[in-house]
Enzyme design. Structure first.
Site, PDB file in Angstrom:
ATOM      1  N   ARG A  19       0.807  -1.218   0.000  1.00 53.45           N
ATOM      2  CA  ARG A  19       0.000   0.000   0.000  1.00 53.45           C
ATOM      3  C   ARG A  19       0.842   1.271   0.000  1.00 53.45           C
ATOM      4  O   ARG A  19       0.337   2.361  -0.254  1.00 53.45           O
ATOM      5  CB  ARG A  19      -0.963  -0.024   1.205  1.00 53.45           C
ATOM      6  CG  ARG A  19      -2.068  -1.067   1.067  1.00 53.45           C
ATOM      7  CD  ARG A  19      -2.769  -1.355   2.395  1.00 53.45           C
ATOM      8  NE  ARG A  19      -2.034  -2.322   3.219  1.00 53.45           N
ATOM      9  CZ  ARG A  19      -2.447  -2.773   4.407  1.00 53.45           C
ATOM     10  NH1 ARG A  19      -3.577  -2.326   4.919  1.00 53.45           N
ATOM     11  NH2 ARG A  19      -1.730  -3.658   5.078  1.00 53.45           N
ATOM     12  N   GLY A  84       1.993 -14.437   5.860  1.00 54.91           N
ATOM     13  CA  GLY A  84       1.207 -13.907   6.969  1.00 54.91           C
ATOM     14  C   GLY A  84       2.008 -13.722   8.241  1.00 54.91           C
ATOM     15  O   GLY A  84       3.124 -14.236   8.399  1.00 54.91           O
ATOM     16  N   ASP A 117       5.952  -1.751  11.555  1.00 55.35           N
ATOM     17  CA  ASP A 117       5.302  -0.572  10.957  1.00 55.35           C
ATOM     18  C   ASP A 117       4.483   0.237  11.962  1.00 55.35           C
ATOM     19  O   ASP A 117       3.587   0.973  11.579  1.00 55.35           O
ATOM     20  CB  ASP A 117       4.436  -0.991   9.761  1.00 55.35           C
ATOM     21  CG  ASP A 117       3.239  -1.858  10.149  1.00 55.35           C
ATOM     22  OD1 ASP A 117       3.163  -2.286  11.317  1.00 55.35           O
ATOM     23  OD2 ASP A 117       2.384  -2.103   9.275  1.00 55.35           O
ATOM     24  N   GLU A 169      -9.890 -10.038  11.676  1.00 53.66           N
ATOM     25  CA  GLU A 169      -9.305  -9.069  10.749  1.00 53.66           C
ATOM     26  C   GLU A 169     -10.409  -8.342   9.994  1.00 53.66           C
ATOM     27  O   GLU A 169     -11.475  -8.903   9.736  1.00 53.66           O
ATOM     28  CB  GLU A 169      -8.385  -9.799   9.755  1.00 53.66           C
ATOM     29  CG  GLU A 169      -7.106 -10.299  10.379  1.00 53.66           C
ATOM     30  CD  GLU A 169      -6.348  -9.184  11.097  1.00 53.66           C
ATOM     31  OE1 GLU A 169      -5.943  -8.213  10.445  1.00 53.66           O
ATOM     32  OE2 GLU A 169      -6.187  -9.282  12.331  1.00 53.66           O
ATOM     33  N   ASN A 184      -6.857  -4.291  17.589  1.00 51.59           N
ATOM     34  CA  ASN A 184      -5.600  -4.958  17.928  1.00 51.59           C
ATOM     35  C   ASN A 184      -4.434  -4.061  17.517  1.00 51.59           C
ATOM     36  O   ASN A 184      -4.302  -3.716  16.343  1.00 51.59           O
ATOM     37  CB  ASN A 184      -5.547  -6.294  17.167  1.00 51.59           C
ATOM     38  CG  ASN A 184      -4.165  -6.929  17.210  1.00 51.59           C
ATOM     39  OD1 ASN A 184      -3.417  -6.733  18.165  1.00 51.59           O
ATOM     40  ND2 ASN A 184      -3.834  -7.706  16.183  1.00 51.59           N
ATOM     41  N   TYR A 401      40.176  25.628  -5.376  1.00 46.87           N
ATOM     42  CA  TYR A 401      40.282  24.470  -6.267  1.00 46.87           C
ATOM     43  C   TYR A 401      41.066  24.850  -7.512  1.00 46.87           C
ATOM     44  O   TYR A 401      40.675  25.751  -8.255  1.00 46.87           O
ATOM     45  CB  TYR A 401      38.866  24.037  -6.643  1.00 46.87           C
ATOM     46  CG  TYR A 401      38.768  22.720  -7.387  1.00 46.87           C
ATOM     47  CD1 TYR A 401      39.506  21.605  -6.982  1.00 46.87           C
ATOM     48  CD2 TYR A 401      37.924  22.605  -8.485  1.00 46.87           C
ATOM     49  CE1 TYR A 401      39.398  20.409  -7.655  1.00 46.87           C
ATOM     50  CE2 TYR A 401      37.801  21.400  -9.156  1.00 46.87           C
ATOM     51  CZ  TYR A 401      38.535  20.303  -8.745  1.00 46.87           C
ATOM     52  OH  TYR A 401      38.423  19.109  -9.420  1.00 46.87           O
ATOM     53  N   SER A 419      36.581  44.421  -0.598  1.00 41.96           N
ATOM     54  CA  SER A 419      35.519  43.785  -1.368  1.00 41.96           C
ATOM     55  C   SER A 419      36.107  43.135  -2.614  1.00 41.96           C
ATOM     56  O   SER A 419      37.052  43.655  -3.201  1.00 41.96           O
ATOM     57  CB  SER A 419      34.496  44.825  -1.811  1.00 41.96           C
ATOM     58  OG  SER A 419      33.815  45.305  -0.675  1.00 41.96           O
TER      59      SER A 419
END
Ligand code: UD1
Ligand code: CA
Length: 486
Positions: A19, A84, A117, A169, A184, A401, A419
């Site tokens: 999902r 499962g 999860d 479920e 649950n 660099y 500056s």
């Protein structure tokens, strides 16, 4: 309530998380600076279990590598095919028994089960669950919660005496059962031996054709064993993440919880709704966090510092009393009472001393900026060591660099550079030295000297645009201007 050290904690993390519609396994998605599974492992660690095992399956190399990184000492068990939650627990128990010479011992005592999860759960909630389980002498104890909207969760079925008869479920529930709002949480305490026996008896005769761990409740009850239900005090803790909407909701809840902890400890958070904070961040007393601010990773904010609006600080230390606004910083150290921003960019290794100032459109990387030194405007400082109380003029570049190597520039205490100075590294500018505006510093400047660049006299080549860029808008404009003069 006090609980014993559980024999084991099992965390299920083998599912793909369909999902989520993601290339990243669900449990590796992050909220508040930690993956979902790492949040669960952090809560589990508070129980000091003898062993912790994470069941992995979908993208298991990736998930296992992550578990090794965030929770050394935690082992993984493989569930090849996601048959499962009950099947996953079976794989975990096999691996726990398998790595012990006396398998029975491996599972004697309490085994805690949770899912990878449910990132909002707290260690103390698991601790209370274990304590209630052991006090009740139960074979299994389920943590439940009452939700206004129970959609998607398994429902707790209670018999006429109020005892838990089973879990149904959503996909298998009748309309009446779906109306039940006690759900649950997916967190359980089991007697290890009872669990090991009952998981052998799970069927796949259900809507999903999977072995549900939730079926163990009715099976144990049928055996005449005690099954308890412990109702969570804070239903918010058990929110599961199945899709990205729930991921955002979980992040918002956890973020809110973390900010509340900081606020109660004496931090002003002006707008909690637009402030994001990671779990490992620390913030000192009387610090003020302005809106649109993100404090990420291991960021540390000192007492009375003022951060934001509009700051994103990652793994950055902000000294006491410092001010940091509209700034992006990563791996930086900001000294006490320093002022940074608006619109500054501090990259890894930027270290600013106390009272230093880094101003607008200034980028600093891998450099030490001394106490009280100011770099107010439009400047890049890379690979430099600048002394204390120096001032770097606007629009300067530390040219670090050369196309092959990164080189360092050293600027002494109390230096004043003009500056648009270009510091061509490696080069040293001595204490108290000056540079003129537009100087290209290629050679060391002795202490107290003024450096100016020779050979920079301006030369105008008349008619260059007409002959080299004929027909352009610039040539036309120049033509109009010169003919008007005639
Ligand atoms: C599950 C519970 C449900 C509970 C809810 C709480 C079952 C059958 N259902 O439903 O009662 O209300 O959690 O959030 O347990 N996993 C595996 N292997 C598998 C299947 C799942 O490791 O074969 C892992 C997943 O990675 C996930 C966890 O188990 O971390 C839960 O699986 P998920 O599919 O999200 O279960 P829910 O439908 O949320
Ligand atoms: Ca889930």
């Amino acid at each position: 309530m006090s609980a014993s050290r559980p024999a084991a904690v099992i965390v299920l993390a083998a599912g793909e998380g369909t999902r989520m519609r993601s290339r990243t396994p669900k449990v590796l998605h992050e909220i508040c600076g930690r993956s979902l599974v790492a949040h669960v492992l952090a809560a589990a660690a508070e129980l000091a279990p003898q062993r912790t095992v994470v069941v992995v399956g979908h993208e298991r190399e990736r998930v296992s590598a992550h578990v090794d990184e965030v929770a050394p000492g935690v082992t993984t068990a493989v569930q090849d095919k996601q048959n499962g939650t009950g099947h996953a627990v079976r794989m975990a128990l096999d691996s726990l028994a398998g790595d012990d010479t006396t398998p029975a011992d491996a599972l004697s005592g309490t085994v805690v089960l949770c899912y990878g999860d449910t990132p909002l759960l707290r260690g103390r909630t698991l601790g209370d669950l274990v304590a209630a389980h052991e006090a009740g002498g139960n074979a299994a104890t389920v943590l439940s919660a009452h939700l206004d909207d129970p959609t998607g969760y398994g429902r707790i079925i209670r018999d006429s005496s109020g005892a838990c008869a089973g879990i149904v479920e959503e996909a298998d529930a009748t309309a009446d059962q779906r109306a039940i709002t006690e759900i649950n949480s997916g967190m359980y305490a089991f007697d290890g031996a009872a669990l090991a026996a009952v998981v052998q008896r799970l069927s796949t005769d259900n809507a999903k054709g999977e072995e549900y761990i939730t079926d163990t409740v009715a099976l144990l009850r049928g055996d005449g064993l005690r099954v308890g239900v412990s109702v969570a005090e804070d239903a918010g803790e058990i929110e599961g993440v199945n899709d990205r909407v729930q991921l955002a909701a979980a992040r918002a809840s956890l973020n809110r919880r973390l900010l509340e902890t900081h606020m109660r400890a004496g931090v002003t958070v002006v707008d909690p709704a637009s402030t994001l904070v990671d779990v490992d961040v620390t913030i000192g007393q009387d610090a003020v966090i302005e809106p649109q601010t993100q404090l990420l990773g291991g960021t540390v904010v000192g007492d009375e510092a003022h951060v934001g609006p509009g700051a994103r600080l990652t793994d950055t230390a902000v000294g006491a009393g410092a001010t940091v606004s509209h700034t992006v910083a990563e791996g930086a150290e900001i000294g006490e009472r320093a002022v940074v921003g608006p619109y500054s960019y501090l990259r890894p290794g930027a270290r600013l001393g106390g009272r230093a100032k880094v101003g607008t459109f200034v980028e600093v990387k891998n450099s030490n900026v001394g106490e009280g030194t100011k770099i107010p405007h439009l400047t890049y400082v890379g690979d430099a060591d600048i002394g204390k109380e120096a001032n770097i003029g606007a629009s300067s570049v530390f040219v670090n660099y050369d196309g092959v190597h990164k080189n360092r520039t050293v600027v002494g205490d109390h230096a004043r550079t003009g500056s648009d100075t270009m510091f061509i590294a490696p080069v040293n500018v001595g204490d108290g030295a000056y540079t003129g505006a537009g100087t290209v510093v290629r050679e060391d400047v002795p202490p107290g000297a003024l450096a100016v660049s020779e050979g920079h006299r301006q030369r105008n080549i008349d008619g260059w645009v007409r002959s080299r860029r004929p027909g352009t808008a610039a040539a036309d404009a120049a033509e109009r201007a010169t003919s008007a003069e005639d």
